[in-house]
Design a protein around this motif. Structure first.
Motif, PDB file in Angstrom:
ATOM      1  N   SER A   1      14.134 -21.903 -19.746  1.00 60.03           N
ATOM      2  CA  SER A   1      14.053 -22.890 -20.835  1.00 60.03           C
ATOM      3  C   SER A   1      14.043 -22.152 -22.173  1.00 60.03           C
ATOM      4  O   SER A   1      13.786 -20.936 -22.220  1.00 60.03           O
ATOM      5  CB  SER A   1      12.776 -23.724 -20.702  1.00 60.03           C
ATOM      6  N   THR A   2      14.304 -22.901 -23.259  1.00 58.38           N
ATOM      7  CA  THR A   2      14.424 -22.275 -24.578  1.00 58.38           C
ATOM      8  C   THR A   2      13.095 -21.641 -25.039  1.00 58.38           C
ATOM      9  O   THR A   2      13.120 -20.692 -25.820  1.00 58.38           O
ATOM     10  CB  THR A   2      14.898 -23.292 -25.641  1.00 58.38           C
TER      11      THR A   2
ATOM     12  N   VAL B   1      22.677 -16.617 -26.398  1.00 56.98           N
ATOM     13  CA  VAL B   1      22.644 -17.987 -25.848  1.00 56.98           C
ATOM     14  C   VAL B   1      23.153 -18.979 -26.908  1.00 56.98           C
ATOM     15  O   VAL B   1      23.940 -19.877 -26.626  1.00 56.98           O
ATOM     16  CB  VAL B   1      21.210 -18.350 -25.380  1.00 56.98           C
ATOM     17  N   ARG B   2      22.726 -18.756 -28.155  1.00 58.83           N
ATOM     18  CA  ARG B   2      23.160 -19.634 -29.256  1.00 58.83           C
ATOM     19  C   ARG B   2      24.681 -19.560 -29.444  1.00 58.83           C
ATOM     20  O   ARG B   2      25.344 -20.562 -29.648  1.00 58.83           O
ATOM     21  CB  ARG B   2      22.453 -19.197 -30.545  1.00 58.83           C
TER      22      ARG B   2
ATOM     23  N   SER C   1      24.256 -27.630 -25.627  1.00 59.38           N
ATOM     24  CA  SER C   1      22.935 -27.268 -26.156  1.00 59.38           C
ATOM     25  C   SER C   1      22.494 -25.937 -25.543  1.00 59.38           C
ATOM     26  O   SER C   1      23.009 -25.508 -24.503  1.00 59.38           O
ATOM     27  CB  SER C   1      21.925 -28.354 -25.787  1.00 59.38           C
ATOM     28  N   GLU C   2      21.494 -25.306 -26.189  1.00 66.21           N
ATOM     29  CA  GLU C   2      20.959 -24.055 -25.630  1.00 66.21           C
ATOM     30  C   GLU C   2      20.317 -24.324 -24.270  1.00 66.21           C
ATOM     31  O   GLU C   2      20.450 -23.506 -23.342  1.00 66.21           O
ATOM     32  CB  GLU C   2      19.954 -23.428 -26.594  1.00 66.21           C
TER      33      GLU C   2
ATOM     34  N   GLU D   1      20.264 -23.965 -18.333  1.00 70.63           N
ATOM     35  CA  GLU D   1      20.327 -24.644 -17.018  1.00 70.63           C
ATOM     36  C   GLU D   1      21.340 -23.939 -16.131  1.00 70.63           C
ATOM     37  O   GLU D   1      21.159 -23.779 -14.939  1.00 70.63           O
ATOM     38  CB  GLU D   1      20.796 -26.088 -17.206  1.00 70.63           C
ATOM     39  N   GLN D   2      22.425 -23.491 -16.775  1.00 73.21           N
ATOM     40  CA  GLN D   2      23.496 -22.831 -16.018  1.00 73.21           C
ATOM     41  C   GLN D   2      23.166 -21.364 -15.694  1.00 73.21           C
ATOM     42  O   GLN D   2      23.467 -20.883 -14.618  1.00 73.21           O
ATOM     43  CB  GLN D   2      24.769 -22.898 -16.875  1.00 73.21           C
TER      44      GLN D   2
END
Ligand code: AQP
Length: 344
Positions: free
Chosen positions: A239-240, A253-254, A263-264, A269-270
């Motif tokens: 998670s972020t 990630v961004r 979304s981040e 999730e991937q």
């Protein structure tokens, strides 16, 4: 509405001080293109007078200006729908810039963090132009009575200064002549960081080419830069929240999220739980597939510098047709005698 009585108009600029970077693209140019399609008048400028606040090789300056123009168009700016030109061809910018030097206060300039960052401990040896840069930037925006300025996070303070300059001018002369422009800082990539140091902005003038992805980089170069990008030893979090205190991981990630229009959290999730050795090739793939058509189009456009110059010349004529009457009215407000006929 922020500026009642003023027609909405967008202005923004980029310095021809090097290759366009992925940071410029995601933080600014992508937004410029979206705003062009929003039905508002859009004015986009290659701010060469800003670039020369630090020494530029003359041959490089003209090459970079044409390349930047090609970059704008390759990213989707249409010179028929947007006004596209280089700043020095419209002298109203410099003239209003001087007037604003007389409106802006030294204390305001002293608070500009970008000057402090760029000058570091060498402030005494920097040009006066670099110090006064934000007041010329206010002139760039206000000479068009622009109301909206799409920028990356780093330029927010300068747009806010333009609002202060507009307000002080209006107050000093008892007019409502200049609008107070609003910075438009939107999207997931308003601050892309260096690939070598996640606490430093990705910048076209960073001495290390490995710190940035240029829009002109080929597929191998992009993949190599991403492979060598600095990271930490942990896998990606789920998670972020897990990106806190991990600036390099957060940056990659961004970038993935911005390139993939997701979304981040969607990225995590991937890829949550996976090592960088799995994530980096996927990031390289999405970066290459986004940038490949742009760099191919840039190469095609820069093959005809005469055509680029003609586009910039026509754009400058259209820009001057808006800026010159606004400058003339400014001189009238100031009370300077304007008895010489010149065609506006
Ligand atoms: N790293 C970035 N992330 C997001 N947006 C960025 N911008 C620049 N870097 C990033 C945005 O791009 C626009 C053009 O900036 P500029 O050329 O006028 O000056 P800059 O902000 O100083 O950009 P550079 O690349 O760092 O140039 P140099 O190295 O010459 O100083 C702005 O909207 C900016 O926010």
């Amino acid at each position: 509405m922020d500026n009642p009585g003023f027609t909405e108009r967008v202005f923004s600029g980029i310095q021809p001080s090097g290759n366009l970077t992925l940071g410029n693209y995601l933080g600014a140019v992508k937004r410029f293109v979206e705003m062009q399609d929003d039905g508002i008048e859009t004015v986009y400028c290659m701010v060469d007078l800003h670039a020369i606040t630090v020494w530029q090789d003359p041959a490089e300056l003209s090459r970079n200006t044409r390349e930047l123009a090609a970059g704008f168009m390759a990213c989707g700016l249409d010179p028929d729908r947007s006004i596209l030109f280089n700043q020095s061809q419209v002298s109203a910018h410099a003239e209003l810039g001087w007037i604003f030097n007389c409106v802006a206060r030294l204390g305001w300039m002293n608070r500009m963090t970008q000057f402090k960052d760029r000058a570091g401990r060498n402030a005494e040896r920097m040009s006066l132009g670099l110090y006064a840069y934000p007041s010329l930037m206010a002139a760039d925006i206000l000479v068009y009575h622009a109301t909206h300025v799409p920028v990356g996070e780093d330029q927010k303070q300068h747009v806010e200064l333009s609002r202060d300059i507009a307000a002080k001018f209006n107050h000093d002369f008892g007019v409502t002549f200049f609008p107070e422009p609003v910075p438009v800082i939107e999207g997931s990539a308003t601050r892309i960081m260096s690939l070598r140091d996640g606490t430093k902005k990705m910048s076209k003038s960073d001495p290390s080419d490995m710190s940035r992805i240029n829009l002109t980089d080929d597929a191998d170069t992009i993949s190599r830069k991403i492979r060598k990008a600095r990271t930490d030893a942990l896998p990606l979090p789920d998670s972020t929240d897990g990106l806190d205190g991990r600036p390099e991981a957060g940056n990659l990630v961004r970038i993935f999220a911005a390139l993939g229009d997701m979304s981040e959290s969607g990225v995590l999730e991937q890829f949550g739980g996976q090592p960088f050795s799995k994530f980096k090739p996927a990031l390289a793939e999405i970066a290459v597939s986004t940038l490949k058509p742009i760099s191919a189009e840039m190469r095609r456009l820069t093959g005809d510098p005469g055509e680029i110059d003609a586009i910039l010349g026509r754009g400058a004529d259209r820009a001057a047709a808006i800026a010159n009457p606004i400058l003339d009215q400014t001189f009238e407000i100031l009370g300077t005698v304007r008895s010489r006929f010149r065609e506006r």
